[in-house]
Write a protein that holds these residues in place. Structure first.
Motif, PDB file in Angstrom:
ATOM      1  N   SER A   1     -16.171  -3.184  -4.345  1.00 34.46           N
ATOM      2  CA  SER A   1     -17.441  -2.740  -4.914  1.00 34.46           C
ATOM      3  C   SER A   1     -17.258  -1.329  -5.474  1.00 34.46           C
ATOM      4  N   GLN A   2     -18.275  -0.859  -6.182  1.00 34.95           N
ATOM      5  CA  GLN A   2     -18.157   0.458  -6.792  1.00 34.95           C
ATOM      6  C   GLN A   2     -19.476   1.193  -6.736  1.00 34.95           C
ATOM      7  N   ASP A   3     -19.381   2.504  -6.745  1.00 38.46           N
ATOM      8  CA  ASP A   3     -20.534   3.376  -6.878  1.00 38.46           C
ATOM      9  C   ASP A   3     -20.191   4.337  -8.007  1.00 38.46           C
ATOM     10  N   ASN A   4     -20.637   4.001  -9.206  1.00 39.75           N
ATOM     11  CA  ASN A   4     -20.268   4.807 -10.365  1.00 39.75           C
ATOM     12  C   ASN A   4     -20.870   6.208 -10.314  1.00 39.75           C
ATOM     13  N   ALA A   5     -21.970   6.363  -9.608  1.00 38.10           N
ATOM     14  CA  ALA A   5     -22.565   7.700  -9.475  1.00 38.10           C
ATOM     15  C   ALA A   5     -21.642   8.621  -8.678  1.00 38.10           C
ATOM     16  N   LYS A   6     -20.827   8.032  -7.815  1.00 36.51           N
ATOM     17  CA  LYS A   6     -19.895   8.815  -6.997  1.00 36.51           C
ATOM     18  C   LYS A   6     -18.459   8.677  -7.490  1.00 36.51           C
ATOM     19  N   ASN A   7     -18.262   7.937  -8.581  1.00 40.83           N
ATOM     20  CA  ASN A   7     -16.907   7.702  -9.103  1.00 40.83           C
ATOM     21  C   ASN A   7     -15.990   7.160  -8.018  1.00 40.83           C
ATOM     22  N   THR A   8     -16.503   6.223  -7.243  1.00 38.62           N
ATOM     23  CA  THR A   8     -15.788   5.721  -6.073  1.00 38.62           C
ATOM     24  C   THR A   8     -15.793   4.202  -6.057  1.00 38.62           C
ATOM     25  N   VAL A   9     -14.670   3.655  -5.657  1.00 36.41           N
ATOM     26  CA  VAL A   9     -14.529   2.221  -5.472  1.00 36.41           C
ATOM     27  C   VAL A   9     -14.201   1.958  -4.001  1.00 36.41           C
ATOM     28  N   TYR A  10     -14.724   0.875  -3.478  1.00 38.73           N
ATOM     29  CA  TYR A  10     -14.543   0.548  -2.072  1.00 38.73           C
ATOM     30  C   TYR A  10     -13.858  -0.809  -1.914  1.00 38.73           C
ATOM     31  N   LEU A  11     -13.196  -0.970  -0.793  1.00 39.14           N
ATOM     32  CA  LEU A  11     -12.666  -2.271  -0.416  1.00 39.14           C
ATOM     33  C   LEU A  11     -13.092  -2.532   1.029  1.00 39.14           C
ATOM     34  N   GLN A  12     -14.065  -3.418   1.187  1.00 38.03           N
ATOM     35  CA  GLN A  12     -14.506  -3.811   2.522  1.00 38.03           C
ATOM     36  C   GLN A  12     -13.618  -4.959   2.986  1.00 38.03           C
ATOM     37  N   MET A  13     -12.956  -4.743   4.107  1.00 44.07           N
ATOM     38  CA  MET A  13     -12.013  -5.736   4.622  1.00 44.07           C
ATOM     39  C   MET A  13     -12.517  -6.248   5.965  1.00 44.07           C
ATOM     40  N   ASN A  14     -12.855  -7.524   6.005  1.00 43.91           N
ATOM     41  CA  ASN A  14     -13.340  -8.153   7.226  1.00 43.91           C
ATOM     42  C   ASN A  14     -12.347  -9.214   7.697  1.00 43.91           C
ATOM     43  N   SER A  15     -12.507  -9.637   8.932  1.00 46.58           N
ATOM     44  CA  SER A  15     -11.641 -10.672   9.510  1.00 46.58           C
ATOM     45  C   SER A  15     -10.171 -10.363   9.254  1.00 46.58           C
ATOM     46  N   LEU A  16      -9.797  -9.146   9.535  1.00 48.45           N
ATOM     47  CA  LEU A  16      -8.434  -8.706   9.243  1.00 48.45           C
ATOM     48  C   LEU A  16      -7.413  -9.453  10.078  1.00 48.45           C
ATOM     49  N   LYS A  17      -6.255  -9.691   9.463  1.00 51.15           N
ATOM     50  CA  LYS A  17      -5.158 -10.413  10.103  1.00 51.15           C
ATOM     51  C   LYS A  17      -3.926  -9.505  10.148  1.00 51.15           C
ATOM     52  N   PRO A  18      -3.013  -9.754  11.059  1.00 44.28           N
ATOM     53  CA  PRO A  18      -1.790  -8.939  11.100  1.00 44.28           C
ATOM     54  C   PRO A  18      -1.048  -8.922   9.763  1.00 44.28           C
ATOM     55  N   GLU A  19      -1.117 -10.017   9.024  1.00 46.64           N
ATOM     56  CA  GLU A  19      -0.432 -10.055   7.731  1.00 46.64           C
ATOM     57  C   GLU A  19      -1.107  -9.199   6.668  1.00 46.64           C
ATOM     58  N   ASP A  20      -2.266  -8.636   6.974  1.00 48.97           N
ATOM     59  CA  ASP A  20      -2.902  -7.686   6.055  1.00 48.97           C
ATOM     60  C   ASP A  20      -2.320  -6.281   6.207  1.00 48.97           C
ATOM     61  N   THR A  21      -1.483  -6.097   7.215  1.00 48.39           N
ATOM     62  CA  THR A  21      -0.854  -4.794   7.427  1.00 48.39           C
ATOM     63  C   THR A  21      -0.025  -4.404   6.209  1.00 48.39           C
ATOM     64  N   ALA A  22      -0.306  -3.223   5.666  1.00 51.03           N
ATOM     65  CA  ALA A  22       0.382  -2.768   4.455  1.00 51.03           C
ATOM     66  C   ALA A  22      -0.091  -1.372   4.101  1.00 51.03           C
ATOM     67  N   MET A  23       0.599  -0.768   3.147  1.00 49.91           N
ATOM     68  CA  MET A  23       0.082   0.432   2.488  1.00 49.91           C
ATOM     69  C   MET A  23      -0.806  -0.053   1.347  1.00 49.91           C
ATOM     70  N   TYR A  24      -2.022   0.429   1.313  1.00 51.50           N
ATOM     71  CA  TYR A  24      -2.975   0.023   0.289  1.00 51.50           C
ATOM     72  C   TYR A  24      -3.116   1.132  -0.747  1.00 51.50           C
ATOM     73  N   TYR A  25      -2.997   0.735  -2.006  1.00 49.43           N
ATOM     74  CA  TYR A  25      -3.052   1.680  -3.111  1.00 49.43           C
ATOM     75  C   TYR A  25      -4.239   1.379  -4.015  1.00 49.43           C
ATOM     76  N   CYS A  26      -4.905   2.430  -4.408  1.00 47.77           N
ATOM     77  CA  CYS A  26      -5.935   2.331  -5.423  1.00 47.77           C
ATOM     78  C   CYS A  26      -5.283   2.517  -6.788  1.00 47.77           C
ATOM     79  N   ALA A  27      -5.765   1.775  -7.781  1.00 44.36           N
ATOM     80  CA  ALA A  27      -5.200   1.873  -9.120  1.00 44.36           C
ATOM     81  C   ALA A  27      -6.302   1.759 -10.163  1.00 44.36           C
ATOM     82  N   ALA A  28      -6.027   2.300 -11.328  1.00 38.64           N
ATOM     83  CA  ALA A  28      -6.985   2.244 -12.427  1.00 38.64           C
ATOM     84  C   ALA A  28      -6.260   1.913 -13.718  1.00 38.64           C
ATOM     85  N   ASP A  29      -6.929   1.154 -14.557  1.00 41.56           N
ATOM     86  CA  ASP A  29      -6.345   0.816 -15.852  1.00 41.56           C
ATOM     87  C   ASP A  29      -7.360   1.069 -16.954  1.00 41.56           C
ATOM     88  N   ASP A  30      -6.846   1.540 -18.091  1.00 36.34           N
ATOM     89  CA  ASP A  30      -7.724   1.943 -19.176  1.00 36.34           C
ATOM     90  C   ASP A  30      -8.177   0.791 -20.054  1.00 36.34           C
TER      91      ASP A  30
END
Length: 122
Positions: A71-100
């Protein structure tokens, strides 16, 4: 140059939830697409979720569909990732990215954050 700063990573038990945040240094409306990727050592980087900043169209990897929400909040220039029901295989380094110009998780994005670690224990 867009600067992206992630936060919200941490350690959680399987079945738990975390919310990642990505703050952009410019108006997100000037970016076409914001996304989250993840990577573990020895594996290729995987696109997790993406959202078009104008219109809010979302895309998800099959592995997280139904569990993660971008989801995003453009007023705050912020993007979110809500992660539920997490599994061990979700373990990782998570990176935010943007494309023009595009919003395709199979492509290399233009701008990247430094990453935030997510660890899910069983």
């Amino acid at each position: 140059q867009v600067q992206l700063v992630e936060s919200g990573g941490g350690s959680v038990q399987a079945g738990g939830s975390l919310r990642l945040s990505c703050a952009a240094s410019i108006y997100t409306y000037s970016i076409y697409c914001m996304a989250w990727f993840r990577q573990t050592p020895g594996k290729e980087r995987e696109g997790v979720a993406a959202i078009t900043t104008s219109g809010g169209r979302t895309y998800y990897a099959t592995s997280v569909k139904g569990r993660f929400t971008i989801s995003q909040d453009n007023a705050k220039n912020t993007v979110y990732l809500q992660m539920n029901s997490l599994k061990p295989e979700d373990t990782a380094m998570y990176y935010c990215a943007a494309d023009d110009v595009a919003c395709n998780l199979d492509l290399i994005f233009d701008h990247w954050g430094q990453g935030t670690q997510v660890t899910v224990s069983s």
